[in-house]
Enzyme design. Sequence first.
Site, PDB file in Angstrom:
ATOM      1  N   ASN A 165       0.178  11.130  -3.024  1.00  0.00           N
ATOM      2  CA  ASN A 165      -1.186  11.435  -2.605  1.00  0.00           C
ATOM      3  C   ASN A 165      -1.162  12.659  -1.676  1.00  0.00           C
ATOM      4  O   ASN A 165      -0.719  12.566  -0.538  1.00  0.00           O
ATOM      5  CB  ASN A 165      -1.767  10.203  -1.888  1.00  0.00           C
ATOM      6  CG  ASN A 165      -3.204  10.395  -1.448  1.00  0.00           C
ATOM      7  OD1 ASN A 165      -3.734  11.500  -1.493  1.00  0.00           O
ATOM      8  ND2 ASN A 165      -3.822   9.309  -1.011  1.00  0.00           N
ATOM      9  N   CYS A 204      -9.525  12.757   1.780  1.00  0.00           N
ATOM     10  CA  CYS A 204      -9.251  12.903   0.340  1.00  0.00           C
ATOM     11  C   CYS A 204     -10.460  13.362  -0.467  1.00  0.00           C
ATOM     12  O   CYS A 204     -10.313  13.808  -1.603  1.00  0.00           O
ATOM     13  CB  CYS A 204      -8.731  11.590  -0.219  1.00  0.00           C
ATOM     14  SG  CYS A 204      -7.249  11.046   0.621  1.00  0.00           S
ATOM     15  N   HIS A 207      -8.866  11.197  -7.980  1.00  0.00           N
ATOM     16  CA  HIS A 207      -7.987  11.321  -6.814  1.00  0.00           C
ATOM     17  C   HIS A 207      -6.736  10.478  -7.072  1.00  0.00           C
ATOM     18  O   HIS A 207      -6.821   9.354  -7.564  1.00  0.00           O
ATOM     19  CB  HIS A 207      -8.738  10.823  -5.578  1.00  0.00           C
ATOM     20  CG  HIS A 207      -7.894  10.752  -4.358  1.00  0.00           C
ATOM     21  ND1 HIS A 207      -7.089  11.792  -3.960  1.00  0.00           N
ATOM     22  CD2 HIS A 207      -7.717   9.763  -3.442  1.00  0.00           C
ATOM     23  CE1 HIS A 207      -6.451  11.445  -2.855  1.00  0.00           C
ATOM     24  NE2 HIS A 207      -6.821  10.222  -2.524  1.00  0.00           N
TER      25      HIS A 207
HETATM   26  N1  COA Z   1       8.131  -1.458  -0.029  1.00  0.00           N
HETATM   27  C1  COA Z   1       8.387  -2.739  -0.252  1.00  0.00           C
HETATM   28  N2  COA Z   1       7.555  -3.731   0.090  1.00  0.00           N
HETATM   29  C2  COA Z   1       6.402  -3.387   0.690  1.00  0.00           C
HETATM   30  C3  COA Z   1       6.060  -2.052   0.962  1.00  0.00           C
HETATM   31  C4  COA Z   1       6.988  -1.059   0.585  1.00  0.00           C
HETATM   32  N3  COA Z   1       6.773   0.239   0.798  1.00  0.00           N
HETATM   33  N4  COA Z   1       4.865  -2.023   1.566  1.00  0.00           N
HETATM   34  C5  COA Z   1       4.439  -3.288   1.673  1.00  0.00           C
HETATM   35  N5  COA Z   1       5.382  -4.121   1.155  1.00  0.00           N
HETATM   36  C6  COA Z   1       5.343  -5.571   1.062  1.00  0.00           C
HETATM   37  C7  COA Z   1       4.435  -6.199   2.108  1.00  0.00           C
HETATM   38  O1  COA Z   1       5.123  -6.340   3.336  1.00  0.00           O
HETATM   39  C8  COA Z   1       4.118  -7.511   1.472  1.00  0.00           C
HETATM   40  O2  COA Z   1       5.197  -8.389   1.630  1.00  0.00           O
HETATM   41  P1  COA Z   1       4.975  -9.951   1.963  1.00  0.00           P
HETATM   42  O3  COA Z   1       4.227 -10.490   0.772  1.00  0.00           O
HETATM   43  O4  COA Z   1       6.355 -10.465   2.123  1.00  0.00           O
HETATM   44  O5  COA Z   1       4.155  -9.965   3.210  1.00  0.00           O
HETATM   45  C9  COA Z   1       4.022  -7.171  -0.011  1.00  0.00           C
HETATM   46  O6  COA Z   1       4.757  -5.961  -0.187  1.00  0.00           O
HETATM   47  C10 COA Z   1       2.614  -6.963  -0.500  1.00  0.00           C
HETATM   48  O7  COA Z   1       1.935  -6.153   0.447  1.00  0.00           O
HETATM   49  P2  COA Z   1       0.474  -5.675   0.214  1.00  0.00           P
HETATM   50  O8  COA Z   1       0.030  -4.821   1.358  1.00  0.00           O
HETATM   51  O9  COA Z   1      -0.400  -6.841  -0.152  1.00  0.00           O
HETATM   52  O10 COA Z   1       0.702  -4.766  -1.085  1.00  0.00           O
HETATM   53  P3  COA Z   1      -0.366  -4.072  -1.988  1.00  0.00           P
HETATM   54  O11 COA Z   1      -0.174  -4.501  -3.378  1.00  0.00           O
HETATM   55  O12 COA Z   1      -1.746  -4.113  -1.425  1.00  0.00           O
HETATM   56  O13 COA Z   1       0.119  -2.562  -1.921  1.00  0.00           O
HETATM   57  C11 COA Z   1      -0.530  -0.491  -0.940  1.00  0.00           C
HETATM   58  C12 COA Z   1       0.058  -1.872  -0.685  1.00  0.00           C
HETATM   59  C13 COA Z   1      -0.616   0.247   0.371  1.00  0.00           C
HETATM   60  C14 COA Z   1       0.366   0.255  -1.904  1.00  0.00           C
HETATM   61  C15 COA Z   1      -1.936  -0.661  -1.597  1.00  0.00           C
HETATM   62  O14 COA Z   1      -2.695  -1.601  -0.859  1.00  0.00           O
HETATM   63  C16 COA Z   1      -2.698   0.620  -1.679  1.00  0.00           C
HETATM   64  O15 COA Z   1      -2.313   1.525  -2.397  1.00  0.00           O
HETATM   65  N6  COA Z   1      -3.846   0.694  -0.992  1.00  0.00           N
HETATM   66  C17 COA Z   1      -4.630   1.929  -1.005  1.00  0.00           C
HETATM   67  C18 COA Z   1      -4.031   2.902  -0.020  1.00  0.00           C
HETATM   68  C19 COA Z   1      -4.528   4.302  -0.251  1.00  0.00           C
HETATM   69  O16 COA Z   1      -4.682   4.723  -1.368  1.00  0.00           O
HETATM   70  N7  COA Z   1      -4.772   5.044   0.836  1.00  0.00           N
HETATM   71  C20 COA Z   1      -5.224   6.378   0.746  1.00  0.00           C
HETATM   72  C21 COA Z   1      -6.641   6.381   0.300  1.00  0.00           C
HETATM   73  S1  COA Z   1      -7.216   7.975   0.015  1.00  0.00           S
END
Ligand code: COA
Length: 333
Positions: free
Chosen positions: A289, A124, A259
Amino acid sequence: MFAKGTVAMSERRGAKIAGVGKALPEKRLTNFDLEKIVNTNDEWITQRVGIKERRIAAEDEYSSTFSIKAAQDALKAANLPASEIDLILVATSTPDTIFPNTACIVQRAIGATKAGVLDIYCACSGFIYGSSIAWSMIASGAMNHVLVIGVEINSRILNWKDRGSCILFGDGAGAAVFSPCAAGDGLLTFKIGGDGNYGDLLKLVNSGCVKHPEYDGTYITMQGNEVFKQAVRTMNECALQVLEDAGLAPSDVSLLIPHQANIRIIDAVAKRLELPPEKVFVNIEKYGNTTAGTIPIALCEALEENRIKKGDIILMDAFGAGLTWGALLMRWA
Ligand code: COA
């Protein structure tokens, strides 16, 4: 930790962005479409990430398809013939082929006969890395015109069974032509950095000569929560460093082009810089993204929407796998 990009402006010429272009696939994949693929829902994705839909390339469309279109538009906007381009840099993690590289395929298609050709694998942060190289080449006098493209066909490298990652990404390309300008205008400072200690947080497994038998294909694996924290930290640090090096304060920024990975990451960075919403460009809801593509696509749309005028201070700030990161500060010329 950072490669510094400040030069003595009185001794060198500057480099500005003379034209931009973008190209996106026609096909839209909405959150409702995704509900039929993985156990997710529109409300969760909208609230936790800020995406409503993303674009998906057709089977016969590749990184070069969108790179060529974006490059042609950028050249037209810059009013520059392709034969004047000295270097083509394509930032991508999804090249058509490792070799020939995608820059070479673009060179042939647009007729950039004298251009050097290089692909940049920097996830990215690739567009920021490419822009830093473009500026350095021009400021040093080694080159006059450099074409930088950020492009990704993420749909080909996603694990469509992993709801934690497949909902985040989309396909598309943006391009920018860098050309000389007066010292003190155009690019003011840049920072690029990385930390291989965090390499396992975000990985394209089975994409190189290392085999990962524990995974059944070539796709993105990610520790979302940890990536989130590192993104906010590094984007914030990078932004503050380029501002400090230019002798400017966050309040001097006219527009932040971050980004587009997660609206909550963008909001957290904007909050730390105390930037109001009107000074932050966001289009994540439309495209998700697009990795190396997010910043040039966003820049192109900011110009289309007349959000940038001559003399504005533009801050571009990115973060990605590696880990890698980078920021650019420009006085729009
Ligand atoms: N739909 C519904 N529920 C989802 C889900 C989806 N697509 N993905 C995860 N969940 C659930 C998880 O299973 C978890 O459930 P639980 O509490 O029953 O275990 C809950 O949502 C929370 O999960 P968590 O991973 O803590 O969520 P989060 O708030 O951290 O969001 C991301 C997850 C991936 C959206 C977030 O961490 C993120 O954006 N991280 C950065 C990723 C990124 O930008 N990558 C590229 C970088 S260039």
